[in-house]
Design a protein around this motif. Structure first.
Motif, PDB file in Angstrom:
ATOM      1  N   ASP A   1       0.810  -1.220   0.000  1.00 57.28           N
ATOM      2  CA  ASP A   1       0.000   0.000   0.000  1.00 57.28           C
ATOM      3  C   ASP A   1       0.844   1.271   0.000  1.00 57.28           C
ATOM      4  O   ASP A   1       0.300   2.370  -0.026  1.00 57.28           O
ATOM      5  CB  ASP A   1      -0.970   0.007   1.177  1.00 57.28           C
ATOM      6  N   LEU A   2       2.178   1.127   0.008  1.00 51.94           N
ATOM      7  CA  LEU A   2       3.065   2.285  -0.136  1.00 51.94           C
ATOM      8  C   LEU A   2       3.585   2.434  -1.574  1.00 51.94           C
ATOM      9  O   LEU A   2       4.567   3.145  -1.822  1.00 51.94           O
ATOM     10  CB  LEU A   2       4.241   2.183   0.834  1.00 51.94           C
ATOM     11  N   LEU A   3       2.925   1.759  -2.511  1.00 56.92           N
ATOM     12  CA  LEU A   3       3.250   1.909  -3.937  1.00 56.92           C
ATOM     13  C   LEU A   3       3.296   3.391  -4.290  1.00 56.92           C
ATOM     14  O   LEU A   3       2.405   4.162  -3.917  1.00 56.92           O
ATOM     15  CB  LEU A   3       2.180   1.202  -4.780  1.00 56.92           C
ATOM     16  N   ASP A   4       4.340   3.801  -5.005  1.00 59.31           N
ATOM     17  CA  ASP A   4       4.529   5.235  -5.246  1.00 59.31           C
ATOM     18  C   ASP A   4       3.701   5.785  -6.402  1.00 59.31           C
ATOM     19  O   ASP A   4       3.313   6.957  -6.388  1.00 59.31           O
ATOM     20  CB  ASP A   4       6.015   5.551  -5.476  1.00 59.31           C
ATOM     21  N   ARG A   5       3.433   4.973  -7.414  1.00 60.26           N
ATOM     22  CA  ARG A   5       2.729   5.469  -8.594  1.00 60.26           C
ATOM     23  C   ARG A   5       1.718   4.445  -9.088  1.00 60.26           C
ATOM     24  O   ARG A   5       1.910   3.241  -8.897  1.00 60.26           O
ATOM     25  CB  ARG A   5       3.725   5.793  -9.721  1.00 60.26           C
TER      26      ARG A   5
END
Length: 377
Positions: A259-263
């Protein structure tokens, strides 16, 4: 000391005389001296302006003559170092005339002739952006290819700042304007931003992200800085990403939760649409749709064109160059831009030596069927 001062004062009064008549004569004398001094200052100022502008006030032919004689000392191009080339049929005069013609063509633009400043005597192609621009000078880079395509005709200036979004580029232009050339020197401006503006507001790079509305406003502001009638403005849409690869880097390489995917592809697509809208609604702006070009590059474009799901591979660099170059070419047709086509900044070496001169022969010898054959270049 008091007596000396008194004597000086008395002598001054004696020269001017006493009473009203002496006062008038003294006033007239001071007026004449002031007028004389003013004339001296005017003449001196005119002289300084003359000498300070001697180098800028020359005509093209005279200046080209001086430059030519520096390049080819002892040549008989004709005339003195302050006179244009004399017309004759000698090789030196032919070469000199070619140099003069090339110089005149290269300075045919009025704004350029008014303020030739070093490298800026040539038209400037300014490329502004983030890491996709900063990496544009790597081997096979798209900005480097642009510079190579205009090696003899224009200066390509790169202003790429890795990690920057439109807000930070705008602030940089506001607070450090000297980093960017003046709009009167810029023939083409290429703007590629959005990859960082579009990061997820909940991801590991959330501090980089801005709203779509802010992105649009910043794009318009930056383009407005180069709103000259003769300036070609190219606005690139941010290219798509490989979301699968970005997720792998987040979880496997960085050890972070998914859930910390940047894009994300969906959010980036919205910013690409916003850039299209700005290009469509802003007068004089031509779009280079990198987003669509990459997605239409065929099956497996993600791995072929992107090295880490975001930055270009060598193939991606080539596609970016092709797309931007095509947009510049399309803009030339519609722009009232006397800079196009770009003129060479100096004559070719073939022109300098003359068409029939064998001193610069580029032929070579090969053996065909046992015979020595001369093959021209």
């Amino acid at each position: 000391p008091r007596r000396t001062a008194h004597c000086m004062f008395r002598g001054f009064r004696a020269r001017g005389g006493g009473g009203a008549e002496g006062g008038v004569r003294s006033w007239r004398r001071r007026a004449r001296r002031g007028a004389f001094l003013l004339c001296i200052l005017v003449v001196a100022g005119a002289g300084m302006r003359h000498f300070s502008t001697r180098g800028a006030a020359h005509d093209d032919a005279t200046y080209a003559s001086r430059v030519y004689r520096v390049m080819f000392p002892g040549s008989a191009g004709g005339g003195s170092s302050t006179q244009p080339f004399a017309k004759s049929s000698t090789p030196e005069s032919t070469r000199a005339a070619a140099f003069s013609d090339a110089y005149a063509a290269g300075t045919a633009i009025k704004p350029m002739r008014q303020s030739p400043r070093g490298a800026y005597r040539r038209p400037v192609i300014l490329v502004i952006g983030d890491s996709l621009v900063q990496r544009g000078f790597v081997r096979g880079g798209w900005v480097g290819s642009l510079a190579n395509a205009h090696a003899r005709t224009a200066d390509v200036l790169l202003r790429g700042y890795a990690g920057y979004n439109t807000r930070w580029v705008r602030e940089l232009m506001e607070h450090e304007p000297g980093l960017f050339p003046d709009k009167k020197d810029v023939a083409v401006v290429v703007l590629l931003l959005g990859a960082n503006d579009a990061v997820l507001r909940t991801g590991r790079k959330h501090k980089y992200g801005v709203t779509v509305e802010t992105y649009e406003a910043n794009l318009r502001w930056i383009l407005q800085r180069y709103d000259g009638k003769s300036t070609i403005k190219i606005l690139c849409t941010p290219p798509p990403i490989d979301q699968e690869e970005r997720l792998r880097i987040t979880t496997e390489v960085r050890g972070m939760p998914a859930d910390l995917l940047d894009r994300s592809s969906d959010r980036l697509a919205k910013f690409a649409d916003a850039a299209r809208g700005v290009a469509r609604d802003t007068k004089g702006v031509t779009m280079a749709d990198l987003h669509e070009a990459f997605k239409q590059a065929g099956l497996g474009w993600e791995k072929r064109l992107l090295s880490d799901g975001l930055h270009f591979t060598e193939q991606g660099q080539a596609l970016a160059f092709e797309t931007v170059s095509a947009s510049i070419a399309a803009a030339k047709v519609n722009a009232k831009n006397a800079l196009f086509p770009f003129a060479y900044d100096a004559p070719t070496h073939e022109t300098l030596i003359g068409a029939n001169n064998t001193d610069d022969w580029h032929g070579h010898l090969v053996v065909e069927s046992g015979n020595l054959v001369v093959v021209e270049r």
